[in-house]
Motif scaffolding. Structure first.
Motif, PDB file in Angstrom:
ATOM      1  N   ALA A 104       0.849  -1.203   0.000  1.00 26.02           N
ATOM      2  CA  ALA A 104       0.000   0.000   0.000  1.00 26.02           C
ATOM      3  C   ALA A 104       0.889   1.260   0.000  1.00 26.02           C
ATOM      4  N   PHE A 105       1.983   1.214   0.754  1.00 26.82           N
ATOM      5  CA  PHE A 105       2.930   2.331   0.830  1.00 26.82           C
ATOM      6  C   PHE A 105       3.484   2.625  -0.570  1.00 26.82           C
ATOM      7  N   GLN A 106       3.887   1.533  -1.238  1.00 31.96           N
ATOM      8  CA  GLN A 106       4.452   1.689  -2.585  1.00 31.96           C
ATOM      9  C   GLN A 106       3.432   2.278  -3.555  1.00 31.96           C
ATOM     10  N   ARG A 107       2.170   1.829  -3.416  1.00 32.03           N
ATOM     11  CA  ARG A 107       1.131   2.331  -4.340  1.00 32.03           C
ATOM     12  C   ARG A 107       0.955   3.837  -4.172  1.00 32.03           C
ATOM     13  N   VAL A 108       0.942   4.308  -2.929  1.00 33.14           N
ATOM     14  CA  VAL A 108       0.795   5.756  -2.716  1.00 33.14           C
ATOM     15  C   VAL A 108       1.985   6.484  -3.348  1.00 33.14           C
ATOM     16  N   GLY A 162       4.401   9.658  -8.179  1.00 33.41           N
ATOM     17  CA  GLY A 162       5.298   9.254  -9.266  1.00 33.41           C
ATOM     18  C   GLY A 162       6.682   8.857  -8.784  1.00 33.41           C
ATOM     19  N   LEU A 163       6.762   8.390  -7.534  1.00 29.66           N
ATOM     20  CA  LEU A 163       8.079   8.029  -6.985  1.00 29.66           C
ATOM     21  C   LEU A 163       8.332   6.529  -7.115  1.00 29.66           C
ATOM     22  N   PRO A 164       9.432   6.130  -7.765  1.00 29.71           N
ATOM     23  CA  PRO A 164       9.750   4.699  -7.816  1.00 29.71           C
ATOM     24  C   PRO A 164      10.192   4.190  -6.446  1.00 29.71           C
ATOM     25  N   SER A 165       9.881   2.929  -6.166  1.00 31.00           N
ATOM     26  CA  SER A 165      10.302   2.366  -4.879  1.00 31.00           C
ATOM     27  C   SER A 165      10.524   0.863  -5.014  1.00 31.00           C
ATOM     28  N   THR A 166      11.290   0.329  -4.081  1.00 29.10           N
ATOM     29  CA  THR A 166      11.505  -1.120  -4.014  1.00 29.10           C
ATOM     30  C   THR A 166      11.274  -1.544  -2.564  1.00 29.10           C
ATOM     31  N   VAL A 167      10.980  -2.824  -2.387  1.00 26.67           N
ATOM     32  CA  VAL A 167      10.920  -3.364  -1.025  1.00 26.67           C
ATOM     33  C   VAL A 167      12.055  -4.364  -0.922  1.00 26.67           C
ATOM     34  N   ARG A 168      12.945  -4.159   0.030  1.00 22.48           N
ATOM     35  CA  ARG A 168      14.066  -5.090   0.172  1.00 22.48           C
ATOM     36  C   ARG A 168      13.560  -6.431   0.677  1.00 22.48           C
ATOM     37  N   GLN A 169      14.030  -7.492   0.006  1.00 19.19           N
ATOM     38  CA  GLN A 169      13.619  -8.829   0.433  1.00 19.19           C
ATOM     39  C   GLN A 169      14.250  -9.146   1.780  1.00 19.19           C
ATOM     40  N   ARG A 170      13.507  -9.858   2.605  1.00 15.88           N
ATOM     41  CA  ARG A 170      14.024 -10.152   3.951  1.00 15.88           C
ATOM     42  C   ARG A 170      14.764 -11.469   3.935  1.00 15.88           C
ATOM     43  N   ARG A 171      15.658 -11.602   2.982  1.00 20.58           N
ATOM     44  CA  ARG A 171      16.423 -12.851   2.929  1.00 20.58           C
ATOM     45  C   ARG A 171      17.510 -12.846   3.968  1.00 20.58           C
ATOM     46  N   GLY A 172      17.832 -14.049   4.420  1.00 19.02           N
ATOM     47  CA  GLY A 172      18.950 -14.152   5.346  1.00 19.02           C
ATOM     48  C   GLY A 172      18.596 -13.710   6.740  1.00 19.02           C
ATOM     49  N   ILE A 173      17.307 -13.489   6.990  1.00 22.04           N
ATOM     50  CA  ILE A 173      16.916 -13.032   8.329  1.00 22.04           C
ATOM     51  C   ILE A 173      17.292 -14.060   9.390  1.00 22.04           C
TER      52      ILE A 173
END
Ligand code: SAH
Ligand code: SF4
Length: 356
Positions: free
Chosen positions: A316-320, A326-337
């Protein structure tokens, strides 16, 4: 023993400095080039292995210099095999973290610039530890070499990306961090491209202005986490020294002078900074700047009672950000947690283990 009591570290020298030092010993630039090749092409971990150097050169190196290889105290793999985390030992027996990440088809080394950190971000394991000392340029370079050597020995592709996102605040250790970047960029050595080197800062305003004035060609990431001064200062105590409006002025100037966009990092903490209202606030703050937002779900730490933002909240954050601003965004994968992949967490866990 302190690091300063040791002989100079070969990893801390630029190619020109190495040449000059060898010239001072009456040796030709050919020897310097051969030594550089051993350091950054062969990735030698022992002066004794440099058999193409005349014995008298090796003896002199052994007597007057050191090769600051950092021994591995602990290496841990994530269960998915994507992340390998090293706890490396400094000459004064302190330990720092270096991480090898294989995300989205590329290999990245995450490098530390300090033992501990003075900035005290409340959710960060390194911040919770406090500051011990700055790393030398050689200690920063040695981590990059360590990862490059690990990849070489495993027959994996060459290291192409580094992020200064391990322990510490690189702009609080500006000279050593930038010297190390210069050394790993050398085209006859590790040859890392400047735009594939990302320096992440908590928002040290004078450092950002200096990067811009010097037109340092690295990629810059700024850890924002909140879009108002009050909310930010509660998470990032350094915001009291460098308030949000001054930080945003410095970022705007950086982008204007360098023509580069900035990556803004936002650690998503459930119920704290992950609502659509927060997304609107960051959207308004960044909408006129060349920006990309990197959302990082919180890695829980011992010293902070917070939960990672949920996936739906991140979406939802990314959609806003995207649809409204018009801001590009990524969500960092939580790998290796599972191996405590957050900044400083392996060192913190190791300390806690040692204390028990
Ligand atoms: N000192 C620099 C670089 C090291 S921290 C900086 O703060 O930018 C690298 C990134 O990891 C920062 O964006 C930081 O906010 C984030 N980080 C630290 N601890 C974290 C945690 N427990 N969970 C998620 N992100 C974290
Ligand atoms: Fe230091 Fe960065 Fe951790 Fe903040 S997030 S305490 S600046 S390492």
């Amino acid at each position: 023993m302190t690091a300063t009591a040791l002989p100079p570290d070969l990893y801390g020298l630029t190619p020109v400095e190495l040449q000059e030092r060898l010239r001072g010993w009456g040796l030709s630039p050919v020897h310097a080039a051969r030594l550089w090749n051993y350091l950054y092409w062969e990735l030698a971990d022992d002066l004794g292995a440099m058999v193409e150097l005349p014995m008298k050169v090796r003896r002199r190196l052994e007597a007057e210099m050191q090769l600051g290889v950092l021994p591995t105290a602990l290496a841990t793999d994530s269960s998915d095999g994507f992340t390998r985390k090293f706890l490396l030992t400094l000459p004064d027996a302190r330990t720092i973290e270096t991480v090898l990440m294989r995300f989205t088809g590329r290999v990245t080394a995450c490098i530390s610039t300090q033992a501990g950190c003075a900035m005290g971000c409340v959710f960060c394991a390194t911040g919770q530890m406090g500051f011990t000392r700055h790393l030398t340029a050689g200690e920063i370079v040695a981590q990059v070499v360590h990862v490059a050597r690990t990849l070489r020995r495993a027959g994996e592709p060459r290291l192409r990306n580094i992020v200064l996102m391990g322990m510490g605040e690189p702009l609080h250790n500006y000279d050593a961090s930038l010297r190390a970047i210069g050394i790993v960029r050398d085209s006859a050595g590790l040859s890392l491209r400047a735009d594939r080197i990302t320096l992440s800062t908590v928002g040290v305003v004078p450092g950002i202005r200096r990067l811009a004035a010097e037109n340092q060609p690295v990629s810059l990431a700024v850890s924002l986490h909140a879009a108002t001064q009050e909310e930010r200062a509660a998470l990032v105590p350094a915001a009291k020294a460098w308030p949000l409006d001054e930080l945003m002025d410095a970022c705007a100037e950086y982008s204007r002078l360098t023509g580069r966009r900035i990556f803004y990092e936002w650690t998503l903490i459930a119920g704290r900074n992950d609502s659509p209202d927060h997304a609107h606030a960051v959207g308004r703050l960044l909408q006129r700047l060349p920006a990309q937002v990197n959302l990082i779900p919180l890695n829980p730490t011992r010293g902070y009672d917070g939960e990672p933002g949920r996936n739906e909240a991140a979406e939802a954050f990314q959609r806003v950000l995207g649809d409204v601003y018009g801001l590009p965004s990524t969500v960092r994968q939580r790998r290796g947690i599972d191996i405590a992949a957050g900044c400083g967490q392996l060192a913190a866990a190791n300390r806690a283990g040692a204390a028990r």
